[in-house]
Design a protein around this motif. Structure first.
Motif, short mmCIF file in Angstrom:
data_model
loop_
_atom_site.label_atom_id
_atom_site.label_comp_id
_atom_site.label_asym_id
_atom_site.label_seq_id
_atom_site.Cartn_x
_atom_site.Cartn_y
_atom_site.Cartn_z
N ARG A 197 2.40 5.86 4.46
CA ARG A 197 2.90 7.61 4.61
C ARG A 197 3.66 7.74 6.19
NH1 ARG A 197 -1.62 8.53 2.05
NH2 ARG A 197 -1.67 9.45 -0.07
N MET A 222 5.54 9.25 -5.42
CA MET A 222 5.03 9.95 -5.44
C MET A 222 5.53 11.01 -6.94
SD MET A 222 6.74 11.48 -2.11
CE MET A 222 8.25 10.08 -2.35
N HIS A 270 6.95 4.27 -1.44
CA HIS A 270 5.28 5.00 -1.95
C HIS A 270 5.93 5.47 -2.87
CE1 HIS A 270 2.05 7.01 -0.17
NE2 HIS A 270 2.39 7.00 -1.26
N ARG A 325 1.16 -1.17 -0.09
CA ARG A 325 -0.06 0.34 0.27
C ARG A 325 0.82 1.46 -0.23
NH1 ARG A 325 -5.54 0.47 1.92
NH2 ARG A 325 -4.89 1.71 0.24
N ARG A 379 -10.50 0.61 -5.65
CA ARG A 379 -10.59 0.05 -7.04
C ARG A 379 -11.28 0.30 -7.80
NH1 ARG A 379 -6.07 1.34 -5.45
NH2 ARG A 379 -4.13 0.50 -5.66
N GLY A 430 4.60 13.66 -6.27
CA GLY A 430 4.64 15.33 -5.81
C GLY A 430 5.85 16.12 -5.06
C1 LIG Z 1 2.84 8.28 -9.94
C2 LIG Z 1 2.17 8.08 -8.50
C3 LIG Z 1 2.50 8.94 -8.29
C4 LIG Z 1 1.91 9.43 -7.48
N1 LIG Z 1 2.85 10.37 -6.26
C5 LIG Z 1 1.85 10.33 -4.81
C6 LIG Z 1 1.83 11.41 -4.50
O1 LIG Z 1 3.00 12.66 -4.62
N2 LIG Z 1 1.87 11.50 -3.22
C7 LIG Z 1 1.26 10.99 -2.36
O2 LIG Z 1 1.02 10.87 -1.12
N3 LIG Z 1 1.06 9.56 -2.43
C8 LIG Z 1 1.24 9.27 -4.08
N4 LIG Z 1 1.44 8.43 -4.95
C9 LIG Z 1 0.39 7.02 -4.46
C10 LIG Z 1 -1.32 6.78 -5.00
O3 LIG Z 1 -1.80 7.90 -4.79
C11 LIG Z 1 -1.94 5.11 -4.48
O4 LIG Z 1 -0.55 4.79 -4.76
C12 LIG Z 1 -3.22 5.41 -4.58
O5 LIG Z 1 -3.82 6.08 -3.75
C13 LIG Z 1 -3.60 3.88 -4.50
O6 LIG Z 1 -3.22 3.53 -2.90
P1 LIG Z 1 -3.19 2.42 -2.74
O7 LIG Z 1 -0.99 2.21 -3.58
O8 LIG Z 1 -2.45 2.51 -1.33
O9 LIG Z 1 -2.92 0.97 -3.92
C14 LIG Z 1 1.39 7.91 -6.35
C15 LIG Z 1 1.60 7.09 -7.15
C16 LIG Z 1 2.06 7.03 -8.09
C17 LIG Z 1 1.76 5.83 -9.37
#
Ligand SMILES: Cc1cc2nc3c(=O)[nH]c(=O)nc-3n(C[C@H](O)[C@H](O)[C@H](O)COP(=O)(O)O)c2cc1C
Length: 189
Positions: free
Chosen positions: A15, A122, A120, A12, A171, A124
């Protein structure tokens, strides 16, 4: 019946990180898993800048957007890069560098999950700040940053993020993303 692979279920985008360092051997295993990904003509276009020590770690933290404040606690920040000319570039506008790099990132995240860590990805962050800080040349794409570290207690998280640590995965239903044997045109979300 066969089940979904455990690490796929468990991964997942968490954070709640702890600052304690990640063992170098574990980090290397995570990257070994990443580099086992398939790629077009086995071009292996992924290039990782791994920041686990200052001043590099400080520079990587400085490039994060405000909303990703939580990632500043992670002891490892990875800058994932690629270049289009490191992978297949087909005449009909198919460039595989970012696709193949994404597959490597999935391997990285699943191995991190196996190691009991969070990983995780990102979007951002400021690619420009990273370019400047690390002298990353034009033409090299900064695709994503990944925070890697041990799970923490989440005491530093804002309310929204605390809640999301406990939330169920969301999802789209399968019938929204799969079309069986017939194509109906896609509409924007
Ligand atoms: C390309 C990409 C960019 C993302 N950017 C951020 C981000 O900048 N900050 C953040 O908190 N999560 C970020 N995420 C996490 C997604 O929000 C998260 O993977 C999505 O909500 C699905 O949740 P899960 O991975 O727990 O299944 C990013 C994920 C991906 C794949």
């Amino acid at each position: 019946m066969a089940e979904i692979i455990q690490e796929i279920q468990d991964r997942r985008a968490r954070r709640a990180y702890k600052e304690s360092p990640v063992d170098r051997a574990v980090t290397e295993r995570i990257f070994t898993a990443a580099t086992m990904a398939p790629s077009c003509s086995n071009k292996q276009p992924w290039r990782f800048l791994v920041c686990d020590k200052d001043p590099a770690l400080g520079k990587a933290r400085h490039a994060l957007n405000g909303g990703n404040y939580w990632a500043k606690v992670a002891p490892v920040l990875v800058v994932v890069t690629t270049r289009d000319d490191l992978d297949c570039q087909l005449d009909d506008d198919r460039n595989y560098a970012q696709f193949d790099t994404g597959m490597a990132v999935m391997g990285l995240m699943l191995q991190a999950t196996r190691e009991g860590l969070f990983a995780h990805p990102m979007a951002g962050f400021s690619p420009e700040k990273l370019r400047e800080a690390f002298h990353i040349e034009e033409g090299t794409r900064v695709v994503t940053m990944i925070a890697i570290g041990h799970p923490g207690d989440g005491a530093n998280l804002n309310e929204k993020h605390s809640e999301s640590e406990r939330s169920a995965r969301e999802r789209k239903p399968l019938d929204e993303v799969i079309q069986w044997n017939h194509w109906s045109q896609l509409t924007p979300d």
